[in-house]
Structures are given as C-alpha cells and as structure tokens.
Write a protein that holds these residues in place. Structure first.
Motif, short mmCIF file in Angstrom:
data_model
loop_
_atom_site.label_atom_id
_atom_site.label_comp_id
_atom_site.label_asym_id
_atom_site.label_seq_id
_atom_site.Cartn_x
_atom_site.Cartn_y
_atom_site.Cartn_z
N MET A 10 0.85 -1.21 0.00
CA MET A 10 0.00 0.00 0.00
C MET A 10 0.88 1.25 0.00
O MET A 10 1.87 1.30 0.72
N PRO A 11 0.55 2.21 -0.81
CA PRO A 11 1.40 3.41 -0.88
C PRO A 11 1.27 4.31 0.34
O PRO A 11 0.25 4.30 1.03
N THR A 12 2.31 5.07 0.58
CA THR A 12 2.31 6.02 1.68
C THR A 12 2.01 7.41 1.12
O THR A 12 2.53 7.79 0.09
N TYR A 13 1.20 8.14 1.83
CA TYR A 13 0.89 9.49 1.39
C TYR A 13 1.26 10.49 2.47
O TYR A 13 1.03 10.25 3.65
N ASP A 14 1.85 11.59 2.05
CA ASP A 14 2.14 12.67 2.98
C ASP A 14 1.02 13.70 2.91
O ASP A 14 0.62 14.10 1.82
N TYR A 15 0.57 14.08 4.08
CA TYR A 15 -0.46 15.10 4.13
C TYR A 15 0.03 16.29 4.93
O TYR A 15 0.80 16.15 5.88
N GLU A 16 -0.44 17.45 4.56
CA GLU A 16 -0.17 18.62 5.37
C GLU A 16 -1.48 19.38 5.56
O GLU A 16 -2.23 19.58 4.61
N CYS A 17 -1.71 19.79 6.80
CA CYS A 17 -2.91 20.55 7.09
C CYS A 17 -2.72 21.99 6.63
O CYS A 17 -1.71 22.63 6.93
N GLN A 18 -3.68 22.48 5.88
CA GLN A 18 -3.58 23.85 5.38
C GLN A 18 -3.88 24.87 6.47
O GLN A 18 -3.61 26.05 6.31
N GLU A 19 -4.43 24.41 7.56
CA GLU A 19 -4.79 25.32 8.65
C GLU A 19 -3.66 25.47 9.67
O GLU A 19 -3.22 26.57 9.97
N CYS A 20 -3.19 24.32 10.18
CA CYS A 20 -2.19 24.38 11.25
C CYS A 20 -0.83 23.84 10.80
O CYS A 20 0.12 23.83 11.57
N HIS A 21 -0.76 23.42 9.55
CA HIS A 21 0.49 22.92 8.94
C HIS A 21 1.03 21.68 9.64
O HIS A 21 2.22 21.41 9.60
N HIS A 22 0.13 20.97 10.28
CA HIS A 22 0.51 19.69 10.84
C HIS A 22 0.75 18.71 9.68
O HIS A 22 0.00 18.70 8.71
N GLN A 23 1.83 17.94 9.80
CA GLN A 23 2.14 16.99 8.74
C GLN A 23 2.00 15.56 9.25
O GLN A 23 2.34 15.28 10.39
N ALA A 48 -8.88 20.18 6.44
CA ALA A 48 -7.95 21.01 5.66
C ALA A 48 -6.70 20.25 5.24
O ALA A 48 -5.74 20.85 4.80
N LEU A 49 -6.75 18.93 5.33
CA LEU A 49 -5.58 18.16 4.92
C LEU A 49 -5.43 18.18 3.41
O LEU A 49 -6.40 18.09 2.66
N LYS A 50 -4.19 18.32 2.99
CA LYS A 50 -3.91 18.30 1.57
C LYS A 50 -2.80 17.29 1.31
O LYS A 50 -1.79 17.31 2.00
N ARG A 51 -3.00 16.44 0.34
CA ARG A 51 -1.99 15.44 0.05
C ARG A 51 -0.79 16.10 -0.63
O ARG A 51 -0.93 16.89 -1.55
N GLN A 52 0.38 15.77 -0.11
CA GLN A 52 1.60 16.38 -0.63
C GLN A 52 2.14 15.58 -1.81
O GLN A 52 1.97 14.38 -1.91
N ILE A 53 2.82 16.31 -2.70
CA ILE A 53 3.49 15.63 -3.81
C ILE A 53 4.87 15.22 -3.34
O ILE A 53 5.70 16.05 -3.02
N GLY A 54 5.09 13.92 -3.24
CA GLY A 54 6.37 13.43 -2.75
C GLY A 54 6.35 11.93 -2.94
O GLY A 54 6.63 11.46 -4.04
N THR A 55 5.93 11.23 -1.90
CA THR A 55 5.72 9.80 -2.08
C THR A 55 4.51 9.57 -2.98
O THR A 55 4.37 8.53 -3.57
N GLY A 56 3.68 10.59 -3.09
CA GLY A 56 2.51 10.48 -3.95
C GLY A 56 2.80 10.84 -5.39
O GLY A 56 1.89 11.02 -6.19
N ALA A 57 4.08 10.99 -5.75
CA ALA A 57 4.45 11.39 -7.10
C ALA A 57 3.91 10.41 -8.14
O ALA A 57 3.54 10.80 -9.22
N GLY A 58 3.90 9.15 -7.77
CA GLY A 58 3.39 8.14 -8.69
C GLY A 58 1.95 8.42 -9.07
O GLY A 58 1.55 8.25 -10.21
N LEU A 59 1.24 8.90 -8.10
CA LEU A 59 -0.17 9.19 -8.34
C LEU A 59 -0.31 10.38 -9.28
O LEU A 59 -1.16 10.40 -10.15
N LEU A 60 0.57 11.37 -9.12
CA LEU A 60 0.53 12.54 -9.98
C LEU A 60 0.84 12.13 -11.42
O LEU A 60 0.21 12.57 -12.37
N PHE A 61 1.84 11.27 -11.55
CA PHE A 61 2.21 10.78 -12.88
C PHE A 61 1.03 10.07 -13.53
O PHE A 61 0.78 10.22 -14.70
#
Ligand code: ZN
Length: 85
Positions: free
Chosen positions: A1-14, A36-49
């Motif tokens: 299962m892939p890992t996803y990085d998230y960052e909160c747009q409100e409090c910037h909790h990752q 307000a969580l937003k998935r970060q582009i990093g480990t999720g790069a495969g998904l972006l591709f």
C-alpha cells in the motif's frame, strides 16, 4: 500500500498515511480537526504521474483512433505507396 504525505492547510501539521489508491484521501486534520488536509506531492508522485499519464493516454488513443479509421478506409496497398512517396 502506498504512503501518502499530508499537510494541514490550517495548522500545517504533517502526517503520513497508508491507504489504498482507491480509498478516499484523508481530509480531517487530527491536530485541529478541520477538513484542511492536503496530500503532498512526494511519495505520492506516482499518483501525480498517473494523472498526467491518463491525459496523454487519452490524447494518444484519440489520435490513434483517427489514424486507425483512416487506415481502415483505404486498402493496405495504397497506404504502403503513400508512406514511400
Ligand atoms: Zn490542522
């Protein structure tokens, strides 16, 4: 299962989360509780591709369909002539 990085747009909790690609992305921040969580582009790069690849595949298949239809409308021998000259 892939890992996803998230960052909160409100409090910037990752945070990192494991979930299936087909699963809905996380929204609620465990720190501030806001959706307000937003998935970060990093480990999720495969998904972006995969996203941009889908567009390319779609585009290609469209032009492929057109050329395939053009090829089908004329005999194989005449299309050979056209490629030569
Ligand atoms: Zn937060």
């Amino acid at each position: 299962m892939p890992t996803y990085d998230y960052e909160c747009q409100e409090c910037h909790h990752q945070l990192e989360a494991f979930h299936a690609m087909s699963a809905d992305p996380l929204k609620d921040c465990p720190e501030c509780g806001k959706p307000a969580l937003k998935r970060q582009i990093g480990t999720g790069a495969g998904l972006l591709f995969k996203g941009s690849g889908f567009y390319q595949t779609d585009y290609r298949s469209d032009s492929y369909k057109k050329s395939a239809a053009a090829d089908a409308s004329k005999p194989a021998s005449s299309s050979k002539k056209e490629t030569k000259s």
